[in-house]
Design a protein around this motif. Structure first.
Motif, PDB file in Angstrom:
ATOM      1  N   THR A   1      50.257  38.909  26.842  1.00 54.05           N
ATOM      2  CA  THR A   1      49.796  39.782  25.798  1.00 54.05           C
ATOM      3  C   THR A   1      48.582  39.981  25.620  1.00 54.05           C
ATOM      4  O   THR A   1      48.016  41.224  25.755  1.00 54.05           O
ATOM      5  N   LEU A   2      47.575  39.062  25.656  1.00 54.07           N
ATOM      6  CA  LEU A   2      46.210  39.170  25.584  1.00 54.07           C
ATOM      7  C   LEU A   2      45.756  40.264  26.793  1.00 54.07           C
ATOM      8  O   LEU A   2      45.038  40.971  26.754  1.00 54.07           O
ATOM      9  N   ALA A   3      46.195  39.813  28.103  1.00 51.84           N
ATOM     10  CA  ALA A   3      45.772  40.555  29.245  1.00 51.84           C
ATOM     11  C   ALA A   3      46.236  41.943  28.998  1.00 51.84           C
ATOM     12  O   ALA A   3      45.422  42.652  29.316  1.00 51.84           O
ATOM     13  N   GLY A   4      47.394  42.241  28.503  1.00 52.24           N
ATOM     14  CA  GLY A   4      47.942  43.673  28.354  1.00 52.24           C
ATOM     15  C   GLY A   4      46.890  44.249  27.220  1.00 52.24           C
ATOM     16  O   GLY A   4      46.754  45.419  27.759  1.00 52.24           O
ATOM     17  N   LEU A   5      46.660  43.587  26.245  1.00 54.02           N
ATOM     18  CA  LEU A   5      45.822  44.376  25.432  1.00 54.02           C
ATOM     19  C   LEU A   5      44.465  44.640  26.050  1.00 54.02           C
ATOM     20  O   LEU A   5      43.740  45.599  25.892  1.00 54.02           O
ATOM     21  N   PHE A   6      43.826  43.518  26.734  1.00 54.65           N
ATOM     22  CA  PHE A   6      42.431  43.747  27.376  1.00 54.65           C
ATOM     23  C   PHE A   6      42.699  45.180  28.113  1.00 54.65           C
ATOM     24  O   PHE A   6      41.675  45.784  28.217  1.00 54.65           O
ATOM     25  N   ALA A   7      43.575  45.017  29.134  1.00 60.83           N
ATOM     26  CA  ALA A   7      43.666  46.128  30.057  1.00 60.83           C
ATOM     27  C   ALA A   7      43.866  47.527  29.324  1.00 60.83           C
ATOM     28  O   ALA A   7      43.275  48.444  29.738  1.00 60.83           O
ATOM     29  N   THR A   8      44.754  47.566  28.429  1.00 56.99           N
ATOM     30  CA  THR A   8      45.059  48.827  27.529  1.00 56.99           C
ATOM     31  C   THR A   8      43.571  49.167  26.879  1.00 56.99           C
ATOM     32  O   THR A   8      43.159  50.430  26.907  1.00 56.99           O
ATOM     33  N   ALA A   9      43.005  48.419  26.502  1.00 56.87           N
ATOM     34  CA  ALA A   9      41.611  48.727  25.747  1.00 56.87           C
ATOM     35  C   ALA A   9      40.533  48.966  26.490  1.00 56.87           C
ATOM     36  O   ALA A   9      39.574  50.027  26.358  1.00 56.87           O
ATOM     37  N   PHE A  10      40.544  48.364  27.860  1.00 57.83           N
ATOM     38  CA  PHE A  10      39.696  48.757  28.818  1.00 57.83           C
ATOM     39  C   PHE A  10      40.045  50.235  29.353  1.00 57.83           C
ATOM     40  O   PHE A  10      39.009  50.776  29.317  1.00 57.83           O
ATOM     41  N   LEU A  11      41.279  50.410  29.655  1.00 62.01           N
ATOM     42  CA  LEU A  11      41.523  51.749  30.018  1.00 62.01           C
ATOM     43  C   LEU A  11      41.457  52.801  28.904  1.00 62.01           C
ATOM     44  O   LEU A  11      40.787  54.125  29.500  1.00 62.01           O
ATOM     45  N   ALA A  12      41.208  52.566  27.779  1.00 59.79           N
ATOM     46  CA  ALA A  12      41.253  53.479  26.635  1.00 59.79           C
ATOM     47  C   ALA A  12      39.691  53.936  26.511  1.00 59.79           C
ATOM     48  O   ALA A  12      39.377  54.968  26.126  1.00 59.79           O
ATOM     49  N   ALA A  13      38.945  52.939  27.281  1.00 61.71           N
ATOM     50  CA  ALA A  13      37.358  53.393  26.834  1.00 61.71           C
ATOM     51  C   ALA A  13      36.939  54.197  28.117  1.00 61.71           C
ATOM     52  O   ALA A  13      35.601  54.515  28.147  1.00 61.71           O
TER      53      ALA A  13
ATOM     54  N   VAL B   1      34.831  47.549  25.203  1.00 64.84           N
ATOM     55  CA  VAL B   1      33.263  47.611  25.682  1.00 64.84           C
ATOM     56  C   VAL B   1      33.119  47.600  27.164  1.00 64.84           C
ATOM     57  O   VAL B   1      32.381  48.249  27.606  1.00 64.84           O
ATOM     58  N   LEU B   2      33.834  46.754  27.716  1.00 66.83           N
ATOM     59  CA  LEU B   2      33.798  46.732  29.296  1.00 66.83           C
ATOM     60  C   LEU B   2      34.244  47.945  29.971  1.00 66.83           C
ATOM     61  O   LEU B   2      33.526  48.544  30.911  1.00 66.83           O
ATOM     62  N   GLY B   3      35.316  48.369  29.379  1.00 63.67           N
ATOM     63  CA  GLY B   3      35.837  50.084  29.968  1.00 63.67           C
ATOM     64  C   GLY B   3      34.590  51.142  29.600  1.00 63.67           C
ATOM     65  O   GLY B   3      34.257  51.879  30.641  1.00 63.67           O
ATOM     66  N   ALA B   4      33.910  50.990  28.368  1.00 61.43           N
ATOM     67  CA  ALA B   4      32.814  51.735  28.102  1.00 61.43           C
ATOM     68  C   ALA B   4      31.691  51.774  29.204  1.00 61.43           C
ATOM     69  O   ALA B   4      30.851  52.549  29.503  1.00 61.43           O
ATOM     70  N   LEU B   5      31.356  50.310  29.462  1.00 62.06           N
ATOM     71  CA  LEU B   5      30.137  50.008  30.278  1.00 62.06           C
ATOM     72  C   LEU B   5      30.704  50.726  31.722  1.00 62.06           C
ATOM     73  O   LEU B   5      29.757  51.316  32.396  1.00 62.06           O
ATOM     74  N   VAL B   6      31.876  50.599  32.070  1.00 59.41           N
ATOM     75  CA  VAL B   6      32.197  51.105  33.456  1.00 59.41           C
ATOM     76  C   VAL B   6      31.944  52.939  33.562  1.00 59.41           C
ATOM     77  O   VAL B   6      31.371  53.413  34.411  1.00 59.41           O
ATOM     78  N   THR B   7      32.361  53.488  32.169  1.00 59.78           N
ATOM     79  CA  THR B   7      31.952  54.607  32.030  1.00 59.78           C
ATOM     80  C   THR B   7      30.493  55.125  31.905  1.00 59.78           C
ATOM     81  O   THR B   7      30.040  56.090  32.732  1.00 59.78           O
ATOM     82  N   TRP B   8      29.766  54.443  31.410  1.00 56.00           N
ATOM     83  CA  TRP B   8      28.410  54.454  31.587  1.00 56.00           C
ATOM     84  C   TRP B   8      27.796  54.418  33.064  1.00 56.00           C
ATOM     85  O   TRP B   8      26.934  55.349  33.261  1.00 56.00           O
ATOM     86  N   ALA B   9      28.467  53.359  33.548  1.00 58.31           N
ATOM     87  CA  ALA B   9      27.736  53.154  35.114  1.00 58.31           C
ATOM     88  C   ALA B   9      28.209  54.536  35.803  1.00 58.31           C
ATOM     89  O   ALA B   9      27.748  54.852  36.846  1.00 58.31           O
TER      90      ALA B   9
END
Length: 142
Positions: free
Chosen positions: A3-15, A49-57
């Motif tokens: 569940t946590l991995a799915g939440l992390f992945a979804t939040a990552f993609l959303a950013a 936040v990690l997804g946003a940092l990928v977008t920054w990169a």
């Protein structure tokens, strides 16, 4: 744990510039009550936040290709975000949680070579704040 991995992945993609929605999943998990709310909020925030940092990169390292057809943001959306960023500076990243413009603001901060630490701090405040407001709203409804 899944569940946590799915939440992390979804939040990552959303950013990133990919379409995804993490708020609905977080709200459902908060209502289900199987995980501590603080753990859910931390997981969603970390992924976002990690997804946003990928977008920054992407912005930082592909700055020379911003007009290319394959570039992940339309010229109009990118120019609007760049205008906000030029006008409000790094503090415009406090709107990185906002639909439509948030990801483009983060991308613009990369294109404008904003320091990673600055982006990380401001985006973390914005993303965590959004999830806290969502959690408070869910708690009020529960």
């Amino acid at each position: 744990m899944l569940t946590l991995a799915g939440l992390f992945a979804t939040a990552f993609l959303a950013a990133t510039l990919l379409p995804a929605q993490s708020e609905a999943l977080l709200a459902a998990l908060l209502v289900a009550g199987h995980q501590p709310p603080a753990l859910l909020l931390a997981t969603a925030t970390a992924g976002n936040v990690l997804g946003a940092l990928v977008t920054w990169a992407i912005g930082r390292f592909l700055a020379d290709h911003a007009g290319a057809r394959w570039f992940p943001a339309s010229p109009e959306r990118l120019e609007k975000a760049a205008g906000w960023y030029r006008r409000w500076g790094p503090f415009s990243l406090l709107l990185s949680w906002a639909p439509a413009i948030g990801d483009a603001l983060v991308l613009a901060s990369g294109l404008m070579r904003a320091p990673l630490w600055q982006v990380a701090v401001l985006v973390t405040l914005a993303k965590a704040g959004r999830y806290l407001v969502l959690a408070a709203a869910v708690a009020g409804l529960a």
